[in-house]
Design an enzyme around this catalytic site. Sequence first.
Site, PDB file in Angstrom:
ATOM      1  N   HIS A 136       0.945  -1.207  -0.042  1.00  0.00           N
ATOM      2  CA  HIS A 136      -0.046  -0.045   0.048  1.00  0.00           C
ATOM      3  C   HIS A 136       0.974   1.450  -0.065  1.00  0.00           C
ATOM      4  O   HIS A 136       0.338   2.325  -0.096  1.00  0.00           O
ATOM      5  CB  HIS A 136      -1.054  -0.024   1.254  1.00  0.00           C
ATOM      6  CG  HIS A 136      -0.464   0.541   2.481  1.00  0.00           C
ATOM      7  ND1 HIS A 136      -0.237  -0.409   3.404  1.00  0.00           N
ATOM      8  CD2 HIS A 136      -0.180   1.653   3.234  1.00  0.00           C
ATOM      9  CE1 HIS A 136       0.121   0.114   4.592  1.00  0.00           C
ATOM     10  NE2 HIS A 136       0.197   1.615   4.238  1.00  0.00           N
ATOM     11  N   ASP A 182      -0.877  -7.272   1.545  1.00  0.00           N
ATOM     12  CA  ASP A 182      -0.213  -6.198   1.697  1.00  0.00           C
ATOM     13  C   ASP A 182       1.238  -6.226   1.626  1.00  0.00           C
ATOM     14  O   ASP A 182       1.817  -6.019   2.633  1.00  0.00           O
ATOM     15  CB  ASP A 182      -0.581  -5.354   2.882  1.00  0.00           C
ATOM     16  CG  ASP A 182      -0.163  -3.728   2.619  1.00  0.00           C
ATOM     17  OD1 ASP A 182       0.209  -3.342   1.711  1.00  0.00           O
ATOM     18  OD2 ASP A 182      -0.551  -3.078   3.654  1.00  0.00           O
ATOM     19  N   GLY A 224       3.038   6.016   8.797  1.00  0.00           N
ATOM     20  CA  GLY A 224       4.338   6.125   8.736  1.00  0.00           C
ATOM     21  C   GLY A 224       5.332   4.867   9.057  1.00  0.00           C
ATOM     22  O   GLY A 224       6.497   4.981   8.778  1.00  0.00           O
ATOM     23  N   SER A 263       4.028   1.995   8.308  1.00  0.00           N
ATOM     24  CA  SER A 263       3.716   1.040   7.280  1.00  0.00           C
ATOM     25  C   SER A 263       4.963   0.696   6.579  1.00  0.00           C
ATOM     26  O   SER A 263       5.698   1.175   6.147  1.00  0.00           O
ATOM     27  CB  SER A 263       2.850   1.542   6.592  1.00  0.00           C
ATOM     28  OG  SER A 263       1.500   1.706   6.797  1.00  0.00           O
ATOM     29  N   GLY A 264       4.976  -1.001   6.219  1.00  0.00           N
ATOM     30  CA  GLY A 264       5.842  -1.277   5.315  1.00  0.00           C
ATOM     31  C   GLY A 264       7.093  -1.937   6.167  1.00  0.00           C
ATOM     32  O   GLY A 264       8.100  -2.560   5.931  1.00  0.00           O
TER      33      GLY A 264
HETATM   34  C1  4AZ Z   1      -1.053   3.737   8.334  1.00  0.00           C
HETATM   35  O1  4AZ Z   1      -1.731   4.551   8.119  1.00  0.00           O
HETATM   36  C2  4AZ Z   1      -1.226   2.758   9.480  1.00  0.00           C
HETATM   37  N1  4AZ Z   1      -2.286   1.055  14.100  1.00  0.00           N
HETATM   38  C3  4AZ Z   1      -0.291   1.661   9.929  1.00  0.00           C
HETATM   39  C4  4AZ Z   1      -0.547   1.096  11.130  1.00  0.00           C
HETATM   40  C5  4AZ Z   1      -1.587   1.355  11.766  1.00  0.00           C
HETATM   41  C6  4AZ Z   1      -2.505   2.165  11.431  1.00  0.00           C
HETATM   42  C7  4AZ Z   1      -2.251   2.999  10.117  1.00  0.00           C
HETATM   43  C8  4AZ Z   1      -1.865   0.434  12.980  1.00  0.00           C
HETATM   44  O2  4AZ Z   1       0.054   3.320   7.611  1.00  0.00           O
END
Ligand code: 4AZ
Length: 840
Positions: free
Chosen positions: A643, A696, A788, A790-791
Amino acid sequence: MNSTRYEGHNGHHERIDFLTNKEKVSSKRKFGILIGVLVAFLILAAVAAFLVWLFVYKDADSEASLSKHLGPSAQVFSGHMKLVDVPYNQKLENTNSKEFEDLAVKLEAVLKENYKKDPLLEKYYTKSVVSAFSEGVKAYYWSQFDIPVEDLEVVPEFSEERVLETLENGLKEQRSMGSDSDIKITEVTASFTDPRMVRNPRANECFYHLEAEEKAKQILSPGYPKGYPPKSRCQWQIRASEDKAILVSFPFFHIEDDCSDDFVSIFDSLSPDDSQAITEKCGQRPPSNPLEVTSSGNIMLINFITDSNVQRPGFEAMYEAIPMSKVKTCGGVLSANKGVFTSPLHPSFYPPAVDCKWTIKVPAENMVRLKFTMFRMKEPGVDIRVCHKDYVEVMGTKYCGEMSSLDLTSSTNVLDVSFHSDESYTDKGFSATYSAYDPANPCPNKFACASGICIGKELQCDGWNDCGDMSDEMKCKCEKDQYSCENGLCKPRLWVCDRVNDCGDGSDEKSCSCGVNEWRCGDGLCMPQDVVCDKKVDCEDGSDEASCKTSPGICSDFSFKCQNTECVNKVNAECDRVNDCSDNSDEAKCDCGTRPYKLNRIVGGQNAETGEWPWQVSLHFLTYGHVCGASIISEKWLLSASHCFVVNNSPQNHVPSNWQSYSGMQNQYSQDGVQRKAVKRIISHPDYNQMTFDYDIALLELSEPLKFTNTIQPICLPASSHVFPAGMACWVTGWGAQREGGAKAQLLQKAMVKIINDTVCNMVTEGQLTSRMLCSGFLAGGVDACQGDSGGPMVCFEESGKWFQAGIVSWGEGCARRNKPGVYSRVTKLVDWIKTETGI
Ligand code: 4AZ
């Protein structure tokens, strides 16, 4: 030639006469060779001499007067002497004046005389130099002793204490016997000093005498902003008029990270005297946290020392004179019902040598609640249990060091808060708020925690520790949908038997054994005993088949499959340092999941240490800076979330050249030890679903391979059969938001999260869980990944001593909300795809 030897006293012409033709030719050649060897020798000697000059003399301090003497055994002490009966003359501030010269020579002689009284000091004494005078009348000096290498064992006896004692004894003698010298010294200091910081007072190179005025003026490090030269030795002596103090702020500061290589040190003196050091700094400071220091008097000394290795842009500093009253006035009586007070000049560094006392006085029937919202009084060599240097004292307890929060309540309506800063090392100090409260009703319309803080009434007995000390969860009557813990706490029934000790006393996990003829799956569910080892996976986590003794070669979904197609029926057989496969393929490719740096075990807060998560990568997109995390799985491949790259209406996200990867990073503002690599290819999982976040996962191929270092290492990928059981403590890391909707972190953050069983996970995500996902975190909320992150990786430490990546930060409803844990891509379900795509 054999038998014919010339034995006469004539020149070689005679010899030639005795030689045959052939011998003549050979003799000429030999002569040529001899000349050649001589010339070569001369050239070599010249090169050697040049190299010696280059590395020994040229590399030494450029001030000739010092460089001749400062060998590896040079010991330097610096300090000041206070003179009496000497009228202060402005001309003493000019090092080229006759007044300076006359007084300096006299004092240098006094120092020499004193050192002569101690045979050990006399033996090694080289010289003393008076480097400056200031009002008061203070003389700043340094003394150099040279200890030959063979005498270095005597060094323990040769100490700062010995030098100081000798000088003090000299003063006493002078006082009791009178002296022929017309100079009287009342006070002397001496501390061991880095030889690189002492200067000849008349040296010109990078040595500045400055006058601070009300209007701020600028100082730049040499070569700023292109980069300072190697082996810089710079000094700025700053003076202000007698009723002023000096404030120096650094709007830009970026030097090497290691203070033993390059540093800026600032003194509340004109000598680099450690007992009057204000601070020593290195590294890079973000604009949000500028360095700002103040003197306690009207003088200050700034030193800038660098080595020959790494050069950074340097610094820009502004200096100005400020009224002494601003520095010395603090404390007082605070009689309002609430208020804020801070250490002097906060958030700048407080000045050295100040004492303040605040007396908070609230109405007679009230008491005081005191909250430090920022507290930082760190000093080298201080035990925070004793706080013998700088401290804040409240109700008989001294506080120092660094604290994220400190809440105190008084026992009467008066509360005294004292602040003490000694002569050396200062810091940012503190900011505190106080308020009056009625002890009969401390929290009107709210619940009063035992610690004195107030929380909403609805938070009492809800199963979550809102007070922080559990006092809101004690003596509760549990609701129907709550479980009554043995220690009196109430917890949601959903949490019983989820392999997480929610009660704190283990009672919610105690009666989770299944019936006599039942098997308990990893997620807490009970199954008939005969599902165990029936070669069919019945438990969701495969625990019913994971540890079965089957004949070699008989495989289940939870066997480790060796390269030669053999099966090992053992949980997590890969990289556990035991050869299970006959071809040893379970222990191949196991150079992963370790951290070379010896880490400090006592880690407070959530900032990661350098090298603690060496597989963590920061992905920067175009000019946005950090956007997503990733993990290193080989020299050329990173693992991240799809994503980050497949975004509606943003085809730019899928273009590899729009991304830069930063490995070995801890601080987003520091490039030290960081390897930046362009991204050559992005492979998003073909089944990634933007609606459900299923699959993902993405792979990034780097344009060139990483070089593994202490802070750059790959994480181990689990085999598809690897089991990360519910309740296991794992770690998620990233520079994501530190609270929902908050700003991204500058320093890499870490959080411990526990694997949540799939049944509960599916329930709390309202059925959105697929088998490519797993939940981790705390149903109570409070700890989670966020935007932030993520990944980035969620990693777990196995008994084998290696870290394995269990998840990729993917999604969640908000961040750290109750009953909304973080959802991660489940690496075990996707590892076969990773291996196919990358060939690793
Ligand atoms: C995001 O928006 C995101 N609480 C990543 C992880 C989580 C929520 C949002 C987990 O990248």
